[in-house]
Design an enzyme around this catalytic site. Sequence first.
Site, PDB file in Angstrom:
ATOM      1  N   CYS A  21       0.837  -1.210   0.000  1.00 21.13           N
ATOM      2  CA  CYS A  21       0.000   0.000   0.000  1.00 21.13           C
ATOM      3  C   CYS A  21       0.864   1.249   0.000  1.00 21.13           C
ATOM      4  O   CYS A  21       1.483   1.601   1.012  1.00 21.13           O
ATOM      5  CB  CYS A  21      -0.923  -0.019   1.222  1.00 21.13           C
ATOM      6  SG  CYS A  21      -1.817   1.520   1.509  1.00 21.13           S
ATOM      7  N   CYS A  60      -0.010   4.003   2.501  1.00 19.18           N
ATOM      8  CA  CYS A  60       0.418   3.624   3.852  1.00 19.18           C
ATOM      9  C   CYS A  60       1.853   4.071   4.106  1.00 19.18           C
ATOM     10  O   CYS A  60       2.203   4.455   5.227  1.00 19.18           O
ATOM     11  CB  CYS A  60       0.315   2.110   4.040  1.00 19.18           C
ATOM     12  SG  CYS A  60      -1.357   1.433   3.882  1.00 19.18           S
TER      13      CYS A  60
END
Length: 334
Positions: free
Chosen positions: A87, A90
């Site tokens: 991700c 993230c």
Amino acid sequence: MQPRNMSMSGVVDLAAVKAAGEAKAKAEQARAESARQAGQGGGTGPSAGAVPPSALVIDVDEAGFERDVLQLSAEVPVVLDFWAEWCQPCKQLSPLLERLTVEANGRLVLAKVDVDANQMLMQQFQIQGIPAVFAVVAGQVLPLFQGVAPEQEIRDTLAQLVQVAEERFGIIGIEVDPNAEGAAPAAAAEAGTPAGPYDALLEAAVLALDAGDLGGAVQAYKNVLADDPANIEAKLGLAQAELLARVRDMNPQAVRSAAAENPKDPAAQIAAADLDLVGGHVEDAFGRLVDTVRVTFGEDRDAVRLRLLELFEVIGADDPRVSAARTALARVLF
């Protein structure tokens, strides 16, 4: 996978949802017990006396969730950061949360949850996308936000969380000793000590991603790789930035309909695989492209194979799902 802020009303209305008096009593009881254990030399975690700043950021899993999060939340608000290695947003949010947690000096603890390794926790929190951030105060869970929010907004949210914990639950946090063992690395990170010759270029790539400038991020990563072709961080970042650029303007419904109607169409399956990966369905993305390699030939097969190799870069060579997909690809090719 567009960031979407969640309602923060849970922070404001927390006392109305649960009995603050009862939670406060539990918090005071837990602190008294922790103090007793610390006095006997029996403390083992962040609750056991003063801790170094590095102990304010922890990794948690399903097995230790009750001890490391629920019990600890009686002493200090615990912020939950649900993330995954693949991700890209993230990778922007997590360092910011870590820095703000250290700055809070014991009034917060950040617990990082890898969703790939903790699927049950992801289901229990009903998470639809990552990054997703929650808080636990006196054992009570509340949502904070989803996606990458501006730094000032996150600061304000965390400050509000600390205020609620102190005023309504009597939770004042834990003591931090900046001179304790393990503080030096955190202090160096806080001071921004350079870790390598390409820090400025890599930081430029992250800033470009944060601003939505995917083209700028791609170029920044390419600038690093031009001098250092083996730079793992730049290779991973480039693959992720290129993936995000490809899916940004896609119509997911149209892409998935085309893939369903044309199972042997390389372009349709490649586009759907990109969407699968961005949505966190790693095995689906890999399996789709392996199956497409099986039923295509010549240039079509090469195009699908190359895209699959690019998606391997997004996830990382050490991921077991990549190893499994490489084996499956080899079977259909040879």
